[in-house]
Design a protein around this motif. Structure first.
Motif, PDB file in Angstrom:
ATOM      1  N   HIS A  27       2.596   1.756  -3.365  1.00  0.00           N
ATOM      2  CA  HIS A  27       1.694   2.317  -4.375  1.00  0.00           C
ATOM      3  C   HIS A  27       1.576   3.833  -4.217  1.00  0.00           C
ATOM      4  O   HIS A  27       1.495   4.565  -5.216  1.00  0.00           O
ATOM      5  CB  HIS A  27       0.316   1.666  -4.267  1.00  0.00           C
ATOM      6  CG  HIS A  27       0.271   0.281  -4.818  1.00  0.00           C
ATOM      7  ND1 HIS A  27      -0.823  -0.547  -4.683  1.00  0.00           N
ATOM      8  CD2 HIS A  27       1.188  -0.439  -5.529  1.00  0.00           C
ATOM      9  CE1 HIS A  27      -0.575  -1.704  -5.280  1.00  0.00           C
ATOM     10  NE2 HIS A  27       0.635  -1.657  -5.784  1.00  0.00           N
ATOM     11  N   LEU A  75      -5.836  -0.240   5.643  1.00  0.00           N
ATOM     12  CA  LEU A  75      -4.757   0.395   4.882  1.00  0.00           C
ATOM     13  C   LEU A  75      -4.861   1.915   4.880  1.00  0.00           C
ATOM     14  O   LEU A  75      -3.849   2.614   4.730  1.00  0.00           O
ATOM     15  CB  LEU A  75      -4.754  -0.149   3.453  1.00  0.00           C
ATOM     16  CG  LEU A  75      -4.468  -1.652   3.342  1.00  0.00           C
ATOM     17  CD1 LEU A  75      -4.467  -2.083   1.885  1.00  0.00           C
ATOM     18  CD2 LEU A  75      -3.135  -2.011   4.002  1.00  0.00           C
ATOM     19  N   HIS A 133       0.832  -1.207   0.000  1.00  0.00           N
ATOM     20  CA  HIS A 133       0.000   0.000   0.000  1.00  0.00           C
ATOM     21  C   HIS A 133       0.866   1.255   0.000  1.00  0.00           C
ATOM     22  O   HIS A 133       0.612   2.205  -0.768  1.00  0.00           O
ATOM     23  CB  HIS A 133      -0.911  -0.022   1.234  1.00  0.00           C
ATOM     24  CG  HIS A 133      -1.782   1.176   1.380  1.00  0.00           C
ATOM     25  ND1 HIS A 133      -2.818   1.466   0.524  1.00  0.00           N
ATOM     26  CD2 HIS A 133      -1.757   2.187   2.298  1.00  0.00           C
ATOM     27  CE1 HIS A 133      -3.409   2.588   0.895  1.00  0.00           C
ATOM     28  NE2 HIS A 133      -2.788   3.041   1.969  1.00  0.00           N
TER      29      HIS A 133
END
Length: 261
Positions: free
Chosen positions: A69, A243, A66
């Motif tokens: 990204h 997340l 996460h």
């Protein structure tokens, strides 16, 4: 996951005995009590192993992906330029090294490994114990205040999700073997990189030698299989990390500020 056979047998024997005593010493029920104790041992061991895999491996892998990204989004406008290129390359290489190693760890085949691969193999050895009837009974026992029909419907929904075959009454060996093959195929490129890049100390690999799409697909597969087997064993989907609690975008933007239009 490694289980000592003598310890396993002793646990089942004692558990079966105490169940027999609690029920008033009924005659001719030895096999029934043994099988029930054996089933409890299998499921309690698998549940503990799932918890270990999630806490030690999967949670951190999903969080790292996460954050990576977010880093990729922040640096996208600078692809092809030299602005922060050395730092960006260093971050990317370290993420790939970590993620590839984490994926390989979750597919570790060693007998004493805490890995998703070993857990699925253990389920294959006990697949006949994973039935729709067991899931239904589990829901009825765990939710006594819920109307029995609603509990059965929720149990059926969870079992259908877990095995991926609506209406199927029992998990089959072929279904589990299909999941094992899926794990092997999805992660092959990643494990190859981990073996040649990290284990054999190849210090200067080409970052392009591993497609980030391949890496993402491998992690997606691990997450999907883990969630389904968690549901199959425990009757619930796992509580994976939120997340949204890990937002590093503003920190990356301090280094790679958005370019003006």
């Amino acid at each position: 996951m490694s289980v000592d056979s003598s310890q396993r047998r002793r646990w089942i024997k004692e558990n079966a005995y105490f169940r027999w005593v609690d029920d008033g010493y009924p005659d001719g029920q030895a096999v029934r009590y043994w099988l029930k104790a054996e089933s409890e041992y299998v499921f309690s061991t698998l549940e503990a192993e799932l918890d270990t895999i999630r806490k030690r491996q999967l949670d951190d892998l999903l969080i790292h992906r996460h954050i990576f990204h977010q880093f990729a989004d922040a640096t996208q406008p600078y692809v092809g330029s030299q602005d922060g290129a050395i730092l960006a390359d260093w971050i990317a290489r370290n993420y790939v090294a970590y993620a590839a190693t984490a994926v390989r760890r979750m597919l570790d085949r060693r007998r004493d490994a805490h890995s998703l691969f070993r857990l699925v193999q253990e389920v294959r050895r006990n697949c006949a114990k994973f039935t729709r009837q067991r899931m239904r009974q589990k829901y009825v026992d765990n939710f006594p205040d819920v109307a029995s029909q609603l509990a059965l419907e929720k149990a059926d929904e969870m079992f259908d999700y877990a095995i991926g075959r609506p209406g199927q009454q029992v998990l089959t060996r072929r279904m589990v073997e299909a999941d094992i093959l899926k794990l092997e195929q999805a992660a092959q490129a990643v494990t190859n990189i981990a073996n040649s890049w990290i284990t054999h100390d190849n210090r200067n690999p080409a970052i392009s030698s591993l497609n980030f799409g391949d890496l993402n697909r491998a992690i997606d597969t691990l997450e999907s299989v883990f969630c389904r087997y968690h549901a199959l064993v425990t009757g619930n989907k796992p509580l994976l990390p939120r997340l949204d609690d890990f937002d590093c975008t503003k920190h990356f933007q301090k280094i790679w500020s958005p370019r003006p239009p």
